[in-house]
Design a protein around this motif. Structure first.
Motif, short mmCIF file in Angstrom:
data_model
loop_
_atom_site.label_atom_id
_atom_site.label_comp_id
_atom_site.label_asym_id
_atom_site.label_seq_id
_atom_site.Cartn_x
_atom_site.Cartn_y
_atom_site.Cartn_z
N LEU A 211 12.88 -0.97 8.28
CA LEU A 211 12.14 -0.64 9.35
C LEU A 211 11.02 0.36 9.18
CD1 LEU A 211 11.49 -0.91 12.31
CD2 LEU A 211 13.22 0.73 12.93
N ALA A 212 11.73 1.10 8.63
CA ALA A 212 10.52 2.46 7.85
C ALA A 212 9.36 1.84 7.29
CB ALA A 212 11.22 3.42 7.36
N PRO A 221 13.05 8.29 8.09
CA PRO A 221 13.58 9.44 8.71
C PRO A 221 15.26 9.66 8.92
CG PRO A 221 11.64 8.58 9.76
CD PRO A 221 12.29 7.57 8.65
N SER A 222 15.74 10.97 9.10
CA SER A 222 17.27 11.09 9.31
C SER A 222 17.38 12.33 10.17
CB SER A 222 17.79 11.14 8.05
OG SER A 222 19.25 11.28 8.12
N LEU A 223 18.55 12.22 11.07
CA LEU A 223 18.93 13.60 11.56
C LEU A 223 19.63 14.50 10.62
CD1 LEU A 223 20.10 12.01 14.91
CD2 LEU A 223 18.05 13.37 14.73
N TYR A 224 19.93 13.97 9.75
CA TYR A 224 20.76 14.96 8.46
C TYR A 224 19.82 15.42 7.49
CZ TYR A 224 24.38 12.71 11.17
OH TYR A 224 25.23 12.25 12.32
N LEU A 225 18.46 15.16 7.37
CA LEU A 225 17.57 15.33 6.24
C LEU A 225 16.32 16.15 6.90
CD1 LEU A 225 18.09 12.50 3.99
CD2 LEU A 225 19.11 14.75 3.63
N PRO A 226 16.03 17.24 6.42
CA PRO A 226 14.69 17.77 7.08
C PRO A 226 13.54 16.79 6.57
CG PRO A 226 15.21 18.82 4.86
CD PRO A 226 16.48 17.88 5.21
#
Length: 261
Positions: A211-212, A221-226
């Motif tokens: 999708l990205a 994008p991830s909630l666990y990586l900056p």
């Protein structure tokens, strides 16, 4: 000419009057009986239109009703109900697809889903007729001939009950012979499996990385990586370009009226 005011709505035809009266009756029923949810079974009938047409109007009406009544509307149906995903974005963002999967067999562990065994036992126990002993032990055959779909299994047992009650000898018993005779033909089972498999494929999710990529991002994008920091390159000052020919004196105003002492 016909003209009527119905709850602040101006109607100019009897056809509109019937439609608005039915709508008002539904709204009154939901409000006065405090209905928490509306469920429409066999909702795929909403999609049965002329070939090439999309059921946009039907779904827009349902969306309007859900907003007006402030309660969820649940559409229940087979995989052909997935035609809702062809609707507008406004409809999709207000909808949630809940997939009730068929019970699967697990050849790797040598068995059928335990929940299917419980469903089979419950349906057999609900039949108020004598049954040959040991039918529950052949859950794999029931799963094989029903594809793990409880709806197919229930219809199969209904046909078995009718055949058992219509036996001329008066022995009304659910036997193995009756179950084999009332099972769906293998050709129909294969077609049902193809339709179910096609519907399951429509519900497969794509990976975040894919999708990205489709959205034009060079990272996922991830909630666990900056989030990566994007540094803007500093613009280097450009040297002023010299105009004119080399060695040629540029035009300028010479000092005038200067007194030399």
């Amino acid at each position: 000419r016909f003209e009527m005011d119905l709850d602040g709505r101006k109607l100019e035809s009897t056809k509109g009057l019937v439609r608005e009266e039915l709508r008002r009756s539904l709204e009154s029923l939901v409000r006065n009986r405090q209905v928490p949810v509306i469920m429409i079974d066999e909702a795929s009938a909403l999609l049965r239109l002329k070939r090439g047409s999309l059921p946009c109007l039907q779904f827009e009406i349902l969306k309007s009703l859900a907003v007006e009544l402030k309660i969820p509307i649940v559409l229940v149906g087979a995989y052909d109900l997935l035609g809702i995903v062809e609707g507008t974005g406004q409809l999709l963002r207000r909808s949630q697809i809940i997939h009730l999967q068929r019970y699967r067999s697990h050849p790797s562990i040598g068995g059928v889903d335990h929940s299917f065994k419980e469903a089979l036992s419950a349906l057999l126990d609900a039949i108020d007729l004598p049954k040959e002993p040991g039918l529950n032990d052949h859950f794999d055959f029931f799963h094989f001939k029903s594809l793990g779909c409880v709806g197919v299994l229930k219809d199969w047992l209904d046909r078995a009950i009718v055949m058992a009650l219509s036996k001329p000898d008066g022995v009304h018993c659910i036997s193995r012979v009756i179950l084999e005779a009332t099972a769906l033909p293998n050709g129909q089972i294969r077609r049902l499996d193809a339709e179910a498999t096609a519907g399951e494929l429509k519900l497969l999710e794509i990976e975040d990385t894919q999708l990205a990529k489709e959205l034009g991002l060079d990272y996922t994008p991830s909630l666990y990586l900056p989030a990566p920091e994007i540094e803007a390159a500093e613009a280097e000052p450009q040297a002023k370009k010299r105009s004119g020919r080399v060695g040629l004196r540029g035009p300028s105003r010479d000092p005038v009226g200067v007194t030399h002492v």
